[in-house]
Design a protein around this motif. Sequence first.
Motif, short mmCIF file in Angstrom:
data_model
loop_
_atom_site.label_atom_id
_atom_site.label_comp_id
_atom_site.label_asym_id
_atom_site.label_seq_id
_atom_site.Cartn_x
_atom_site.Cartn_y
_atom_site.Cartn_z
N ASN A 142 -39.17 3.16 -34.07
CA ASN A 142 -39.81 2.19 -34.96
C ASN A 142 -39.74 0.77 -34.39
OD1 ASN A 142 -40.63 4.03 -36.94
ND2 ASN A 142 -38.60 4.03 -37.88
N LEU A 191 -42.41 0.61 -31.72
CA LEU A 191 -43.75 0.53 -32.31
C LEU A 191 -44.04 -0.87 -32.82
CD1 LEU A 191 -43.97 3.91 -34.25
CD2 LEU A 191 -45.31 3.23 -32.25
N THR A 238 -47.14 -3.13 -31.42
CA THR A 238 -48.15 -3.70 -32.32
C THR A 238 -48.25 -5.20 -32.16
OG1 THR A 238 -47.77 -1.93 -33.94
CG2 THR A 238 -48.83 -3.94 -34.74
N VAL A 264 -43.38 7.49 -27.14
CA VAL A 264 -44.47 6.72 -27.74
C VAL A 264 -45.63 6.76 -26.75
CG1 VAL A 264 -45.29 4.44 -28.47
CG2 VAL A 264 -42.99 5.22 -29.10
N HIS A 315 -46.65 -0.54 -38.45
CA HIS A 315 -45.47 0.33 -38.38
C HIS A 315 -44.22 -0.50 -38.71
CE1 HIS A 315 -47.99 3.38 -36.46
NE2 HIS A 315 -48.44 2.43 -35.68
#
Length: 250
Positions: A231, A234, A238, A178, A62
């Motif tokens: 974003n 994310l 990750t 999320v 992402h």
Amino acid sequence: MTARWLLVIAVLVVAGCGKKDRYRDIDPHDIKPWVPKSEPLSKYGNHSPYRVHGKIYRVNNHPAGFEQTGRASWYGKKFHGRRTSNQEVFDMYKLTAAHKTLPLPSYVEVTNLKNNKKAVVRVNDRGPFVDNRVIDLSYAAAKMLDFVHDGVTDVHIRVVNSPRDLQKKPITQGLTYVQLGAFSDQQTAYNLARKASQLLGIETFVTILTTPGGILHRVRIGPIDSEFKVNQLLNRITQSGISNAQIITD
């Protein structure tokens, strides 16, 4: 001076000239810029996770909104003409770069924090695998950012998906979260919520949803008020090693 020494001097002069020729002096204004665009992932170079020197790296799935600050280095003639991680041919006179976790290819705006010069580079390689460096730039990029002679410099990088993606779009409909996972087992959900809170330093909670198939325990963070913040989150998730995170709007 003896003939032997004259020969040695001549050889050294020729060798020096050859080295200079291989690093052709280019005017930054003549370097062809990239126009960021959406490209499919490369067939090679995106395997995740992968290991280098005993350390495990995970490709960022992402990358939108990704930003990073750190040290940049550059590479040139030693790798000129060789294959990059995604099997393209490295051209040190193009604006390309190597990064450890961004998907290949990606477009990144790099700012030299010492002089505020900027360049958009296309990431098509992996590296640099040195702890204190975040990106390895081509010779052309180093020329444009004016740090060829320094070798390294402090930079800020951010992913650029298109010429217009610098706008931070607000989320206007519903509440956005999320979601890290949804489980029938309550303990599994609470274990993940606890792990995420510890890794991210962000409050993570569990909500219960009754469905025809039974009860689901949903692990969530939010609500979040902008696409940019989503974003960013994310990216952090990750990088922390938690997979399968999803954006949910209720």
